[in-house]
Design an enzyme around this catalytic site. Sequence first.
Site, PDB file in Angstrom:
ATOM      1  N   GLY A  89       2.809   2.628  10.858  1.00 35.35           N
ATOM      2  CA  GLY A  89       3.781   3.701  10.687  1.00 35.35           C
ATOM      3  C   GLY A  89       4.501   4.090  11.971  1.00 35.35           C
ATOM      4  O   GLY A  89       5.187   5.104  12.027  1.00 35.35           O
ATOM      5  N   GLU A 144      -6.511   4.995   7.923  1.00 36.01           N
ATOM      6  CA  GLU A 144      -6.259   6.412   7.608  1.00 36.01           C
ATOM      7  C   GLU A 144      -7.502   7.037   6.981  1.00 36.01           C
ATOM      8  O   GLU A 144      -7.805   8.206   7.216  1.00 36.01           O
ATOM      9  CB  GLU A 144      -5.035   6.540   6.685  1.00 36.01           C
ATOM     10  CG  GLU A 144      -3.750   6.306   7.468  1.00 36.01           C
ATOM     11  CD  GLU A 144      -2.605   5.730   6.657  1.00 36.01           C
ATOM     12  OE1 GLU A 144      -2.642   5.762   5.415  1.00 36.01           O
ATOM     13  OE2 GLU A 144      -1.651   5.217   7.292  1.00 36.01           O
ATOM     14  N   ASN A 159       0.880  -1.170   0.000  1.00 34.43           N
ATOM     15  CA  ASN A 159       0.000   0.000   0.000  1.00 34.43           C
ATOM     16  C   ASN A 159       0.920   1.222   0.000  1.00 34.43           C
ATOM     17  O   ASN A 159       1.473   1.580   1.031  1.00 34.43           O
ATOM     18  CB  ASN A 159      -0.896  -0.018   1.250  1.00 34.43           C
ATOM     19  CG  ASN A 159      -1.701   1.260   1.376  1.00 34.43           C
ATOM     20  OD1 ASN A 159      -1.765   2.061   0.439  1.00 34.43           O
ATOM     21  ND2 ASN A 159      -2.326   1.456   2.533  1.00 34.43           N
ATOM     22  N   SER A 169       3.681  -1.865  10.464  1.00 32.13           N
ATOM     23  CA  SER A 169       5.132  -1.965  10.659  1.00 32.13           C
ATOM     24  C   SER A 169       5.685  -3.352  10.321  1.00 32.13           C
ATOM     25  O   SER A 169       6.565  -3.872  11.012  1.00 32.13           O
ATOM     26  CB  SER A 169       5.517  -1.558  12.089  1.00 32.13           C
ATOM     27  OG  SER A 169       5.140  -0.212  12.330  1.00 32.13           O
ATOM     28  N   HIS A 196      -9.387   1.528   5.021  1.00 40.11           N
ATOM     29  CA  HIS A 196      -8.092   1.677   5.707  1.00 40.11           C
ATOM     30  C   HIS A 196      -8.255   2.638   6.879  1.00 40.11           C
ATOM     31  O   HIS A 196      -9.022   3.600   6.797  1.00 40.11           O
ATOM     32  CB  HIS A 196      -7.042   2.203   4.712  1.00 40.11           C
ATOM     33  CG  HIS A 196      -5.666   2.142   5.268  1.00 40.11           C
ATOM     34  ND1 HIS A 196      -5.172   3.099   6.127  1.00 40.11           N
ATOM     35  CD2 HIS A 196      -4.682   1.218   5.131  1.00 40.11           C
ATOM     36  CE1 HIS A 196      -3.937   2.766   6.476  1.00 40.11           C
ATOM     37  NE2 HIS A 196      -3.618   1.628   5.884  1.00 40.11           N
ATOM     38  N   GLU A 202      -5.225  -4.414  10.765  1.00 38.90           N
ATOM     39  CA  GLU A 202      -4.186  -3.398  10.946  1.00 38.90           C
ATOM     40  C   GLU A 202      -4.457  -2.649  12.248  1.00 38.90           C
ATOM     41  O   GLU A 202      -5.273  -1.718  12.271  1.00 38.90           O
ATOM     42  CB  GLU A 202      -4.212  -2.408   9.776  1.00 38.90           C
ATOM     43  CG  GLU A 202      -3.905  -3.043   8.444  1.00 38.90           C
ATOM     44  CD  GLU A 202      -3.294  -2.041   7.468  1.00 38.90           C
ATOM     45  OE1 GLU A 202      -2.265  -2.378   6.870  1.00 38.90           O
ATOM     46  OE2 GLU A 202      -3.826  -0.931   7.316  1.00 38.90           O
ATOM     47  N   LYS A 227       0.174   4.262  -0.349  1.00 39.15           N
ATOM     48  CA  LYS A 227      -0.426   5.487   0.201  1.00 39.15           C
ATOM     49  C   LYS A 227      -0.145   6.638  -0.780  1.00 39.15           C
ATOM     50  O   LYS A 227      -0.183   6.423  -1.984  1.00 39.15           O
ATOM     51  CB  LYS A 227       0.093   5.734   1.614  1.00 39.15           C
ATOM     52  CG  LYS A 227      -0.077   4.483   2.496  1.00 39.15           C
ATOM     53  CD  LYS A 227       0.194   4.681   3.950  1.00 39.15           C
ATOM     54  CE  LYS A 227      -0.028   3.368   4.691  1.00 39.15           C
ATOM     55  NZ  LYS A 227       0.145   3.485   6.141  1.00 39.15           N
TER      56      LYS A 227
END
Length: 254
Positions: free
Chosen positions: A176, A100, A12, A216, A98, A170, A14
């Site tokens: 991250g 985010e 991904n 991660s 996702h 996730e 992003k």
Amino acid sequence: MNPDRRPLIAANWKMHKTLGEAVAFVESIQEQTGPCADREVLIAPPFTALRGISGKLSLHGYSLGAQNCHWEQKGAFTGEISAAMLKDMGCAYVIVGHSERRQLFGETDETVRLKTSAAIGAGLAPVVCVGEALEERERGDAFEVIGRQLEGAFQGLGPERMNGVVIAYEPVWAIGTGRTATPGQAQEVHAFIRSRISSIFGKAIEKSVRILYGGSVKPSNVDALMAEPDIDGALVGGASLEVGSFKSLIQFNV
Ligand code: 13P
């Protein structure tokens, strides 16, 4: 991993990479890894690189995906892209829900449900993301949150529409941050997700659905994660951006 399910290593990207950078990456990664028989590699670039790399992901085992879609087929939705348009670009997958998008762009369980259904309707395999925030884990609510996200995403779908659907766990606190869930922590949640999928859709889907771990994932932890029986792959952000590290992930060894 489980030999009955083909592992999936997904990048991904992003909001990273220009078209030129994306093309250079896919040429280089395929040259360095060669065709994949026993595993699948998914590249999900920004929308702007889909067209440019769709014809270049030519080796066996490589697939193209997008990072988001709208749920309507067409209409006055400025700035949005439909699942059918992604299919037309050569996508096989689309990431949906996702964290985010949930946190920064107002995605809800309801929009995740609409997008999941639209993706399946357009012939794409959705990669439906679920995961708890740090406070939720610390309060002991992780399973409740993930259970609700799963019910929300799949409400109203019959098992006949679940073929090919992928789920990604996730944990928000691991994205991250460099802080990975331990293989044991991830496995515990993956087993929970699989059992919840079994109670919604039955045994056949329980056995076939692929559940990816994201947060991660790095060359140093991928083998231990993939050794867990209910972890069928990885959804990778940071470590998917460099050819060297992504190649090591694709070549995980259990
Ligand atoms: P990182 O691998 O950078 O933690 O990102 C995970 C992720 O969000 C993949 O979708």
